[in-house]
Design a protein around this motif. Structure first.
Motif, PDB file in Angstrom:
ATOM      1  N   ASN A   1       2.306   4.559  -1.861  1.00  0.00           N
ATOM      2  CA  ASN A   1       1.942   5.449  -2.959  1.00  0.00           C
ATOM      3  C   ASN A   1       3.180   6.131  -3.526  1.00  0.00           C
ATOM      4  OD1 ASN A   1      -0.838   4.930  -2.682  1.00  0.00           O
ATOM      5  ND2 ASN A   1      -1.016   6.442  -1.061  1.00  0.00           N
TER       6      ASN A   1
ATOM      7  N   LYS B   1       1.485  -4.460  -2.601  1.00  0.00           N
ATOM      8  CA  LYS B   1       0.753  -3.592  -3.525  1.00  0.00           C
ATOM      9  C   LYS B   1       1.320  -2.183  -3.478  1.00  0.00           C
ATOM     10  CE  LYS B   1      -3.951  -1.991  -4.605  1.00  0.00           C
ATOM     11  NZ  LYS B   1      -5.364  -2.000  -4.156  1.00  0.00           N
TER      12      LYS B   1
ATOM     13  N   LYS C   1       0.907   7.147  -9.118  1.00  0.00           N
ATOM     14  CA  LYS C   1       0.093   8.289  -9.519  1.00  0.00           C
ATOM     15  C   LYS C   1       0.880   9.137 -10.502  1.00  0.00           C
ATOM     16  CE  LYS C   1      -3.428  11.142  -9.277  1.00  0.00           C
ATOM     17  NZ  LYS C   1      -4.757  10.760  -9.810  1.00  0.00           N
TER      18      LYS C   1
ATOM     19  N   LYS D   1       0.903   1.801  -5.447  1.00  0.00           N
ATOM     20  CA  LYS D   1       0.062   2.630  -6.308  1.00  0.00           C
ATOM     21  C   LYS D   1       0.907   3.725  -6.940  1.00  0.00           C
ATOM     22  CE  LYS D   1      -4.228   1.839  -3.744  1.00  0.00           C
ATOM     23  NZ  LYS D   1      -5.319   2.466  -2.949  1.00  0.00           N
TER      24      LYS D   1
ATOM     25  N   ALA E   1      -2.561   0.666  -9.963  1.00  0.00           N
ATOM     26  CA  ALA E   1      -2.006  -0.225  -8.942  1.00  0.00           C
ATOM     27  C   ALA E   1      -1.107  -1.286  -9.575  1.00  0.00           C
ATOM     28  CB  ALA E   1      -3.141  -0.902  -8.176  1.00  0.00           C
TER      29      ALA E   1
ATOM     30  N   GLU F   1       0.814  -1.216   0.000  1.00  0.00           N
ATOM     31  CA  GLU F   1       0.000   0.000   0.000  1.00  0.00           C
ATOM     32  C   GLU F   1       0.852   1.272   0.000  1.00  0.00           C
ATOM     33  OE1 GLU F   1      -3.132   0.038  -0.552  1.00  0.00           O
ATOM     34  OE2 GLU F   1      -3.345  -2.130  -0.449  1.00  0.00           O
TER      35      GLU F   1
END
Length: 230
Positions: free
Chosen positions: A91, A175, A179, A177, A160, A89
């Motif tokens: 980013n 995981k 952007k 992510k 993702a 999780e």
């Protein structure tokens, strides 16, 4: 509760020991369970109850609990699991045209193999860097770390990504992510300031023109009055 990490086949003993503060308990029943399944083979020593497990595959992983029932009920839980992946999780922000590097790590354990996936809707698509060398580069050295480099970023790269580490006893995922921002995003504050400066300069310029016209008009009226007096 206690987490026990295993990456390869092994023998392990789980043990529950009664603390001295519970020494006043005299009559109780001890039950070991894996999930809801009762385990009947228990090794007992003084104030200690254990089970021996032979872990050959991931079917033996999961939660094991021992419960002492009597005047009071005391429980302990052991979670047998494959190594967790660092980077869950997380980013990452980058810009169109740049290069992004996604990193996953397995601390203290070496996976047999790493695999990267990108998410397309509800589907996971494995990334093959040998077939798309102009877009993706996967670095697997050292073996407990993997890097996914994505070059020439576009809006389509936004989303993702999963890294998957394969161990002898199972797989573990992380995981991340990504952007992707437009190059205009970091310029917006600057452009806003420039716009404010332009507006301010324009107002000052118009005010100067208006002031000069007003002064000129006042001088013309003064000259006209002087001519009339003559």
């Amino acid at each position: 509760e206690k987490n026990i990490t295993l990456d390869s086949a092994t023998r392990i003993e789980l043990s529950c020991r009664l603390d001295n503060k519970y020494s006043h308990l005299k009559s109780f029943q001890v039950t070991w369970k894996r999930g809801n399944e009762t385990i009947r083979h228990i090794n007992k020593t003084e104030n200690s109850w254990g089970i021996q497990l032979r872990i050959l595959d991931n079917s033996k992983l999961g939660s094991y609990s021992c419960t002492l029932k009597g005047e009071e009920e005391i429980s302990a839980v052991f979670h047998l699991q494959v190594p967790k992946i660092e980077g869950k999780e997380k980013n990452i922000v980058s810009y169109e045209g740049d290069t992004a590097v996604l990193v996953c790590k397995s601390s203290g354990y070496t996976p047999i193999a790493w695999t990267w996936y990108m998410i397309n809707g509800s589907e996971q698509i494995a990334i093959n860097d040998s077939l798309m060398a102009d877009k993706y580069v996967i670095n697997r050295i050292p073996t407990n770390v993997t890097h996914l480099k994505i070059v020439k970023l576009t809006k389509e790269d936004d989303g993702a990504y999963w890294c998957e580490a394969a161990f002898e006893l199972g797989k573990s995922k992380g995981k991340l992510k990504l952007k992707i921002l437009s190059l205009m995003v970091p310029l917006k504050p600057f452009l806003a300031i420039v716009a404010e400066v332009v507006i301010l300069v324009t107002i000052i310029f118009l005010y100067e023109i208006y002031s000069k016209k007003k002064e000129k008009h006042a001088e013309e009226e003064k000259e006209f009055d002087q001519v009339e007096q003559l």
